[in-house]
Design a protein around this motif. Structure first.
Motif, PDB file in Angstrom:
ATOM      1  N   VAL A  48       0.850  -1.191   0.000  1.00 42.42           N
ATOM      2  CA  VAL A  48       0.000   0.000   0.000  1.00 42.42           C
ATOM      3  C   VAL A  48       0.885   1.240   0.000  1.00 42.42           C
ATOM      4  N   SER A  49       0.671   2.130  -0.951  1.00 44.25           N
ATOM      5  CA  SER A  49       1.379   3.413  -1.007  1.00 44.25           C
ATOM      6  C   SER A  49       0.360   4.523  -0.811  1.00 44.25           C
ATOM      7  N   TYR A  50       0.620   5.398   0.154  1.00 46.82           N
ATOM      8  CA  TYR A  50      -0.393   6.388   0.544  1.00 46.82           C
ATOM      9  C   TYR A  50       0.257   7.744   0.793  1.00 46.82           C
ATOM     10  N   ILE A  51      -0.327   8.809   0.225  1.00 42.58           N
ATOM     11  CA  ILE A  51       0.103  10.182   0.486  1.00 42.58           C
ATOM     12  C   ILE A  51      -1.119  10.970   0.962  1.00 42.58           C
ATOM     13  N   PRO A  52      -1.087  11.544   2.177  1.00 43.06           N
ATOM     14  CA  PRO A  52      -2.243  12.282   2.698  1.00 43.06           C
ATOM     15  C   PRO A  52      -2.581  13.491   1.828  1.00 43.06           C
ATOM     16  N   SER A  53      -3.852  13.843   1.807  1.00 42.93           N
ATOM     17  CA  SER A  53      -4.321  14.986   1.032  1.00 42.93           C
ATOM     18  C   SER A  53      -4.073  16.285   1.798  1.00 42.93           C
ATOM     19  N   LYS A  54      -3.343  17.203   1.188  1.00 44.69           N
ATOM     20  CA  LYS A  54      -3.106  18.501   1.815  1.00 44.69           C
ATOM     21  C   LYS A  54      -4.389  19.328   1.866  1.00 44.69           C
ATOM     22  N   ASP A  55      -5.266  19.149   0.888  1.00 39.05           N
ATOM     23  CA  ASP A  55      -6.517  19.906   0.849  1.00 39.05           C
ATOM     24  C   ASP A  55      -7.433  19.541   2.009  1.00 39.05           C
ATOM     25  N   VAL A  56      -7.416  18.267   2.405  1.00 37.63           N
ATOM     26  CA  VAL A  56      -8.297  17.801   3.471  1.00 37.63           C
ATOM     27  C   VAL A  56      -7.623  17.906   4.842  1.00 37.63           C
ATOM     28  N   LEU A  57      -6.380  17.468   4.927  1.00 36.93           N
ATOM     29  CA  LEU A  57      -5.686  17.364   6.208  1.00 36.93           C
ATOM     30  C   LEU A  57      -4.663  18.476   6.452  1.00 36.93           C
ATOM     31  N   GLY A  58      -4.419  19.309   5.422  1.00 37.58           N
ATOM     32  CA  GLY A  58      -3.387  20.320   5.563  1.00 37.58           C
ATOM     33  C   GLY A  58      -2.023  19.664   5.589  1.00 37.58           C
ATOM     34  N   LYS A  59      -1.064  20.340   6.216  1.00 36.35           N
ATOM     35  CA  LYS A  59       0.247  19.720   6.358  1.00 36.35           C
ATOM     36  C   LYS A  59       0.120  18.536   7.311  1.00 36.35           C
ATOM     37  N   CYS A  60       0.518  17.401   6.865  1.00 32.89           N
ATOM     38  CA  CYS A  60       0.315  16.168   7.653  1.00 32.89           C
ATOM     39  C   CYS A  60       1.611  15.387   7.745  1.00 32.89           C
ATOM     40  N   PRO A  61       2.554  15.878   8.544  1.00 31.39           N
ATOM     41  CA  PRO A  61       3.818  15.137   8.690  1.00 31.39           C
ATOM     42  C   PRO A  61       3.581  13.801   9.387  1.00 31.39           C
ATOM     43  N   ILE A  62       4.223  12.777   8.902  1.00 34.42           N
ATOM     44  CA  ILE A  62       4.078  11.444   9.483  1.00 34.42           C
ATOM     45  C   ILE A  62       5.238  11.186  10.426  1.00 34.42           C
ATOM     46  N   ASP A  63       4.917  10.889  11.686  1.00 33.31           N
ATOM     47  CA  ASP A  63       5.938  10.572  12.673  1.00 33.31           C
ATOM     48  C   ASP A  63       6.399   9.141  12.436  1.00 33.31           C
TER      49      ASP A  63
END
Length: 337
Positions: A48-63
């Motif tokens: 699974v390859s996933y990139i969060p949506s900036k439009d929905v979640l804004g800046k979403c850094p992954i810890d």
């Protein structure tokens, strides 16, 4: 999918007609395309390859550390045949970290993350009733001086740190079975003095429960507790039947646990005697001695609390562990030394 900028599944499957790879791509919650091709070998699994949506979640850094901790925990509750691979790779850079998670004994190995002191090898029981699949693993930490129970649980691969109905059911089955078996081992003279209680069976218990069902009834926004009362009976019955089966094959483990529970019950009896002695009548010398000093009854490491007056000593006695903590009250004015 709805929260992603891009989402891609790469699925490998082996069928009677050969091996196939399917690639399914989504963007901003919408299906883009799919490709299914025949491949060589017998590879099986999903990427699974996933990139969060900036439009929905804004800046979403992954810890990365939090994500790795989640992958590690999840690796225990999935099928032990499955291998999880974790990699940290920032955009445009090489892989910083790569780790493989696979556990030979599956969920049984999770007990090793909860304690290193095991009275017996982890007792594992599993089964299914009314479409409720359960695996329960437990042992006893016989070196825990506080005798605290350590319990963790999962439902549908989701961590439920607050427990819930599935934990209560498993614990009820374990304490009922072990108290019954331990009491059967007592002599007539011992039965007149004490009996093994459910509380004794929880002392030092280390237990993990993994349940799968259609409706666990999660409570709270983060799904940290199971609230469906209808899973109580299936979980309890699976564990109860499993214990009978397991200990018929491993009677020495049962004997060892019963011996441990007998010691716990005797300790509880001694604590009761000490507590009663604090309020029982004595001659003036004995009463004064007991009033100023409350001993620790355990062996090995011990602590002594020196208290300024009986009032302070009373507060300490409410919080202390009489297994290894004693208290003594000074009376009068102390000289500075």
């Amino acid at each position: 999918n709805a929260l992603s900028h891009s989402l891609t599944y790469v699925i490998y499957r082996v069928t009677e007609n050969g091996s196939y790879r399917g690639t399914f791509t989504f963007s901003e919650g919408k299906f883009i395309n799919q490709e299914i091709v025949k491949v060589s070998g017998k590879r099986h699994g999903t990427i699974v390859s996933y990139i969060p949506s900036k439009d929905v979640l804004g800046k979403c850094p992954i810890d990365a550390e939090e994500l790795e901790a989640w992958v590690n925990m999840t690796s225990y509750v999935i099928d032990k045949k499955i291998t999880l691979k974790f990699a940290v790779q920032k955009k445009g850079k090489e892989i910083e970290k790569f780790k493989v998670y696979k556990h030979e004994n599956g969920f049984v190995d999770y007990i090793d993350t909860m304690t290193k002191n095991k009275l017996v090898a982890p007792v594992s029981v599993d089964g299914s009733i009314d479409d409720v699949d359960v695996q329960c693993v437990f042992t006893y930490d016989h070196k825990d001086v506080n005798g605290e129970e350590k319990v963790d649980s999962f439902a549908n691969t989701i961590h439920t740190p607050d427990g819930g109905v599935h934990v209560k059911a498993a614990k009820a089955a374990i304490t009922f079975y072990l108290s019954k078996m331990a009491n059967a081992e007592l002599t007539d003279a011992e039965r007149k003095k004490f009996m093994i209680s459910a509380e004794d069976c929880r002392n030092g218990l280390v237990m993990a429960v993994n349940m799968s069902c259609n409706n666990p009834g999660f409570t709270g926004q983060t799904k940290e507790k199971v609230g469906a009362d209808e899973v109580f009976r299936p979980v309890r019955d699976v564990v109860a039947r499993g214990l009978n089966k397991y200990f018929r094959k491993n009677p020495k483990d049962l004997q060892k646990i019963c011996g441990y529970l007998k010691k716990i019950a005797k300790s509880r009896l001694e604590i009761t005697k000490i507590r009663k002695s604090d309020v029982s009548g004595y001659d003036s010398f004995a009463a004064a001695k007991m009033k100023n000093f409350s001993p620790a009854y355990g062996t090995g490491y011990q602590e002594l609390f020196l208290c300024e007056g009986l009032s302070a000593k009373g507060c300490v006695n409410k919080a202390r562990d009489p297994k290894f903590q004693a208290s003594f009250a000074f009376r009068g004015v102390l000289k500075n030394t």
